[in-house]
Scaffold this active site. Structure first.
Site, PDB file in Angstrom:
ATOM      1  N   LYS A 195       0.856  -1.180   0.000  1.00 41.54           N
ATOM      2  CA  LYS A 195       0.000   0.000   0.000  1.00 41.54           C
ATOM      3  C   LYS A 195       0.889   1.224   0.000  1.00 41.54           C
ATOM      4  O   LYS A 195       1.669   1.440   0.929  1.00 41.54           O
ATOM      5  CB  LYS A 195      -0.907  -0.011   1.229  1.00 41.54           C
ATOM      6  CG  LYS A 195      -1.803   1.202   1.311  1.00 41.54           C
ATOM      7  CD  LYS A 195      -2.790   1.075   2.451  1.00 41.54           C
ATOM      8  CE  LYS A 195      -3.660   2.304   2.557  1.00 41.54           C
ATOM      9  NZ  LYS A 195      -4.634   2.189   3.643  1.00 41.54           N
ATOM     10  N   LYS A 248      -2.216  -1.574  -3.891  1.00 39.65           N
ATOM     11  CA  LYS A 248      -3.077  -0.396  -3.831  1.00 39.65           C
ATOM     12  C   LYS A 248      -2.236   0.861  -3.865  1.00 39.65           C
ATOM     13  O   LYS A 248      -1.252   0.921  -3.129  1.00 39.65           O
ATOM     14  CB  LYS A 248      -3.878  -0.476  -2.528  1.00 39.65           C
ATOM     15  CG  LYS A 248      -4.724   0.719  -2.214  1.00 39.65           C
ATOM     16  CD  LYS A 248      -5.302   0.552  -0.843  1.00 39.65           C
ATOM     17  CE  LYS A 248      -6.059   1.812  -0.515  1.00 39.65           C
ATOM     18  NZ  LYS A 248      -6.484   1.841   0.842  1.00 39.65           N
TER      19      LYS A 248
END
Ligand code: PBG
Length: 324
Positions: A195, A248
């Site tokens: 992330k 992400k």
């Protein structure tokens, strides 16, 4: 074989040829639809920076669930806006917290729907960071215990899968441990493994009211410049017991999705985040791009890069398009 003997256009002649040799497909069952849940009754408020996405109260969940299932979207991921926030994010693991209520309502009204929960503290802390603050820092090890408690409370409420998104070191092992100790060894962990500290979360932070009140998230989320580090993060998560690895954001990180696909054999998820959704919506609203085509092309690119699962605010729209 080269031109004029080989002519790639032969196989692009019409849709029958094109679909015959198509390498990548999307199906509705691979899509996960995010839901934002808030306290109150009869509430459906559109998020200004995410047209078509709503914050809804618990009583509205059954309708959403029905709509998703009727479109073949079998999975949702839940985000909560608690009644109150505090320094330790205790609303995240409250027995009758907003997410715990939402899980129960969904499992009650639509037991076939897979309920995934985002495990993080930023929506529940008054300072908006993803962990608790000791001194001037987000304290890693003190946060682990709170995250584990949160994941356990989700499992106890009936969640089918937990998805830690906080980026603390060691959280997958900590969550796996507490779930196993409490007889939830069959609940998988979809880890937000890679992330990045990204500008593309902007609209989400409005939606979930979780922007950090000081500083930023760069001391725990990854530097967008790094890809070898993504492999190290993924190795750690695999060793700690993750079942699914997530990347992400998605579009600016297709290379990372492809690298993880090559190096690991666990299922890979991609999170097409709020800012990526908002960009397509805004350009389409201005008549600058065709929304439906841009959506389909974008989501297809994530599958082509190697994502098995796509978390997207377009899940219902894409599923509708697949039906036509
Ligand atoms: C919670 C969380 C965030 C998102 C998912 N989980 C926000 C953040 O890290 O700042 C972003 C999702 C999106 O932008 O659509 N930590």
């Amino acid at each position: 074989m080269v031109f004029p003997d080989y002519r790639p256009r032969r196989l692009r002649k019409n849709e029958a040829f094109r679909s015959l040799i198509r390498e990548t497909h999307i199906s509705a069952s691979q899509l996960v639809y995010p839901l934002f849940v808030l306290p109150g009754k009869n509430i459906r408020e559109e998020i200004p920076s995410m047209p078509g996405v709503f914050r809804i109260s618990v009583d509205q969940l059954a309708g959403e669930a029905k709509e998703c299932l009727s479109l073949g979207v079998n999975s949702v991921i839940l985000f909560g806006l608690p009644e109150q926030k505090d320094a330790m994010g205790s609303g995240a693991h409250a027995k009758s917290g907003i997410i715990q209520q939402a899980i129960k309502e969904l499992k009650n009204k639509a037991p076939q729907l897979m309920v995934i929960t985002d495990v993080c503290l930023c929506e529940y802390t008054d300072h908006g960071h993803c962990g608790c603050i000791i001194g001037n820092e987000v304290d890693n090890d003190a946060t682990l215990e709170i995250l584990a408690k949160t994941a356990l409370s989700h499992a106890q409420a009936g969640a089918d899968m937990v998805a830690p998104s906080d980026m603390m070191d060691g959280r997958v092992a900590e969550i796996r441990g507490i779930l196993d100790e409490n007889n939830f060894d069959s609940i998988p962990i979809m880890s937000y493994t890679v992330k990045y500290a990204s500008a593309f979360y902007g609209p989400f932070r409005d939606a979930a009211d979780c922007a950090p009140q000081f500083g930023d998230r760069r001391s725990y989320q990854m530097d967008p410049a790094n890809s070898r580090e993504a492999l190290r993060e993924a190795t750690l998560d695999v060793d700690e017991g993750a079942d699914i690895l997530m990347v992400k954001p998605a579009m600016a990180y297709l290379d990372i999705i492809a690298r993880l696909r090559e190096e690991f054999d666990l299922p890979i998820a991609a999170y097409h985040v709020s800012g990526e959704y908002a960009m397509i919506k805004a350009a389409a609203a201005n008549g600058w791009i065709d929304e439906e085509k841009a959506m389909a092309e974008t989501l297809l690119s994530l599958r082509r890069a190697g994502a098995d699962i796509i978390v997207t605010y377009f899940a219902k729209d894409m599923a509708r398009l697949l039906r036509r």
